[in-house]
Design a protein around this motif. Structure first.
Motif, short mmCIF file in Angstrom:
data_model
loop_
_atom_site.label_atom_id
_atom_site.label_comp_id
_atom_site.label_asym_id
_atom_site.label_seq_id
_atom_site.Cartn_x
_atom_site.Cartn_y
_atom_site.Cartn_z
N UNK A 1 36.68 28.09 43.28
CA UNK A 1 37.25 27.94 42.44
C UNK A 1 36.82 28.26 40.82
N UNK A 2 37.63 28.97 40.14
CA UNK A 2 37.70 28.19 38.50
C UNK A 2 38.01 27.01 37.96
N UNK A 3 37.32 26.23 36.74
CA UNK A 3 37.05 25.56 36.55
C UNK A 3 37.84 26.27 34.82
N UNK A 4 38.87 25.79 34.55
CA UNK A 4 39.00 26.01 32.64
C UNK A 4 38.75 25.06 32.31
N UNK A 5 39.05 23.86 30.60
CA UNK A 5 39.46 23.34 30.31
C UNK A 5 39.24 23.79 28.45
N UNK A 6 40.57 23.19 28.61
CA UNK A 6 41.53 24.40 27.23
C UNK A 6 41.58 22.27 26.31
N UNK A 7 40.67 23.04 24.80
CA UNK A 7 40.81 21.85 23.44
C UNK A 7 40.99 20.47 24.10
N UNK A 8 39.68 20.16 25.17
CA UNK A 8 40.18 18.93 25.50
C UNK A 8 39.27 17.81 24.25
N UNK A 9 39.98 17.11 23.85
CA UNK A 9 39.82 15.95 22.90
C UNK A 9 39.50 14.56 23.69
N UNK A 10 38.31 13.32 23.29
CA UNK A 10 37.92 12.57 23.77
C UNK A 10 37.61 11.91 22.84
N UNK A 11 38.63 10.28 22.47
CA UNK A 11 38.15 9.38 21.00
C UNK A 11 37.21 7.82 22.74
N UNK A 12 36.31 7.14 21.88
CA UNK A 12 36.34 6.03 22.39
C UNK A 12 36.27 5.06 21.21
N UNK A 13 37.27 4.31 20.34
CA UNK A 13 37.34 3.63 19.27
C UNK A 13 36.62 4.36 18.13
N UNK A 14 35.69 4.21 17.45
CA UNK A 14 35.26 5.31 16.46
C UNK A 14 34.87 6.46 16.89
N UNK A 15 34.28 6.85 18.57
CA UNK A 15 33.17 7.73 18.85
C UNK A 15 34.11 8.68 18.88
N UNK A 16 34.71 10.02 17.95
CA UNK A 16 34.35 11.39 18.94
C UNK A 16 33.52 11.51 20.43
N UNK A 17 34.05 11.06 21.36
CA UNK A 17 32.96 12.11 22.24
C UNK A 17 32.96 13.10 22.91
N UNK A 18 34.76 14.45 22.47
CA UNK A 18 34.49 15.44 23.10
C UNK A 18 35.38 16.07 21.57
N UNK A 19 35.03 17.25 20.97
CA UNK A 19 36.12 17.50 19.96
C UNK A 19 36.56 18.87 20.59
N UNK A 20 37.58 18.98 20.82
CA UNK A 20 38.31 20.49 20.83
C UNK A 20 37.44 21.74 21.51
N UNK A 21 36.64 20.97 22.80
CA UNK A 21 36.15 21.35 24.00
C UNK A 21 37.14 22.60 24.76
N UNK A 22 36.42 23.74 24.43
CA UNK A 22 37.29 24.85 25.61
C UNK A 22 36.45 25.65 26.13
N UNK A 23 36.69 25.32 27.27
CA UNK A 23 35.06 26.38 28.07
C UNK A 23 35.78 26.83 29.34
N UNK A 24 35.71 27.90 30.10
CA UNK A 24 35.23 28.55 31.60
C UNK A 24 34.35 28.38 32.06
#
Length: 357
Positions: A1-24
């Motif tokens: 299986x190929x996996x791709x994430x596109x422009x992932x952002x995730x914030x917990x309160x004021x903490x930016x856990x993921x900031x525009x992550x794109x990967x294959x």
């Protein structure tokens, strides 16, 4: 299986856990997500599994958007750092668990379950402890059982979150070699999270170095180690000496020492830092007029095949670490307090372009 994430952002309160992550993540390869605590690697793994949902962005599995799919529909196997085995169940029942809880129409027969569990326990080389309970096992055995349980449901992708983090150094080394051999046999697309540089470089086909919720570099273990793309990657992957100074016309001036700064020929009088790994320093006795960095040998630790030298620069008292073969150290007959000269065989210079380095 190929996996791709596109422009992932995730914030917990004021903490930016993921900031525009794109990967294959290539099909059938083992990828390491590497970085310090809090860099976002576990959050990204949990988003791929469906255990967390991104604030924005998408997860593609074999080209299909799986962002709204339930974790069960994604067909992932997940291995946690602390095993998460059921203490009241035998090893056999732990591995069989995922098969037994399937909906009736999808559930294998009892004989099929027994055959599958037996096969998996043989695969992880623990068929001889099928009747034991998790508290009776060593940490390394428990983690291999957790891996067998994850594989029982025939996942399309295997996700491992710090799988060896709770184990001692010797067991970790044995298990990561074992994991690499197992992956070569199964070729399941796999992603594992680690903060251990040696672990990532030894086991993975590709390494994703993360920092503060962003991807710093992606590449093969050799490429990220030998050609770091940023000061952070250079500093994070192994020991490194830093030489602060000014870059002008392709030369870094650091104290009394001058270093070539390839790729910076057009730079005019800018702040820069040269990065040199300890094993990339040549060490000799000092004689007047020699080119290089004049240092004093403060301490030598010469056990095993390599000698580690703690050196103090004569011009600014900066401490430098050099590593040379023990045979070379013995041949030179160096004594603490001697004056030496060191020269980098390889240096990578980063120039401050206003954002700080």
């Amino acid at each position: 299986m190929t996996i791709e994430v596109q422009h992932i952002r995730k914030q917990f309160g004021q903490f930016q856990a993921l900031d525009d992550v794109s990967l294959q993540f290539p099909n059938g390869e083992l990828t390491a997500l590497l970085g310090p605590s809090g860099c976002g690697k576990t959050t990204l793994l949990r988003i791929i599994a469906g255990l967390e949902h991104p604030d924005s962005g998408s997860v593609l599995l074999d080209g299909q958007d799986a962002s709204s799919s339930h974790v069960r529909e994604r067909q992932v196997g997940f291995v946690f750092q602390h095993y998460a085995l059921f203490k009241h169940m035998t090893v056999f029942e732990n591995v069989a668990f995922g098969l037994r809880v399937r909906p009736r129409r999808e559930r294998p027969s009892e004989q099929q379950i027994r055959d599958k569990v037996k096969q998996l326990l043989e695969l992880v080389q623990l068929d001889w402890i099928a009747d034991r309970y998790p508290p009776q096992l060593s940490g390394g055995q428990r983690q291999r059982i957790a891996l067998a349980r994850a594989l029982a449901v025939e996942p399309r992708v295997l996700l491992l979150d710090e799988p060896f983090g709770a184990l001692d150094a010797k067991v970790r080394k044995e298990l990561r070699r074992w994991l690499r051999r197992l992956h070569d046999d199964l070729h399941v697309t796999s992603i594992f999270v680690t903060h251990d540089q040696e672990e990532a470089l030894e086991v993975a086909d590709q390494v994703v170095v993360m920092n503060k919720g962003r991807v710093e570099q992606l590449g093969t273990p050799a490429s990220v180690y030998n050609a770091p793309a940023s000061p952070f990657v250079y500093s994070f992957l192994g020991n490194v000496n830093l030489f602060h100074g000014r870059v002008h016309d392709g030369v870094l001036a650091s104290g009394d020492a001058l270093f070539d700064a390839p790729g910076h020929g057009g730079v005019q009088n800018a702040d820069g830092i040269g990065y040199v790994r300890p094993h990339d320093l040549d060490v000799e006795r000092y004689t007047p007029g020699q080119q290089g960095i004049v240092v004093k040998l403060r301490r030598a630790h010469a056990i095993g095949p390599l000698a580690q030298l703690d050196l103090e620069r004569a011009d600014n008292a900066q401490l430098i670490e050099a590593v040379i073969p023990n045979e070379r150290f013995a041949g030179l007959g160096l004594k603490e307090g001697e004056t030496l000269v060191v020269r980098p065989r390889q240096i990578q210079v980063f120039v401050d372009e206003g954002g700080g380095i």
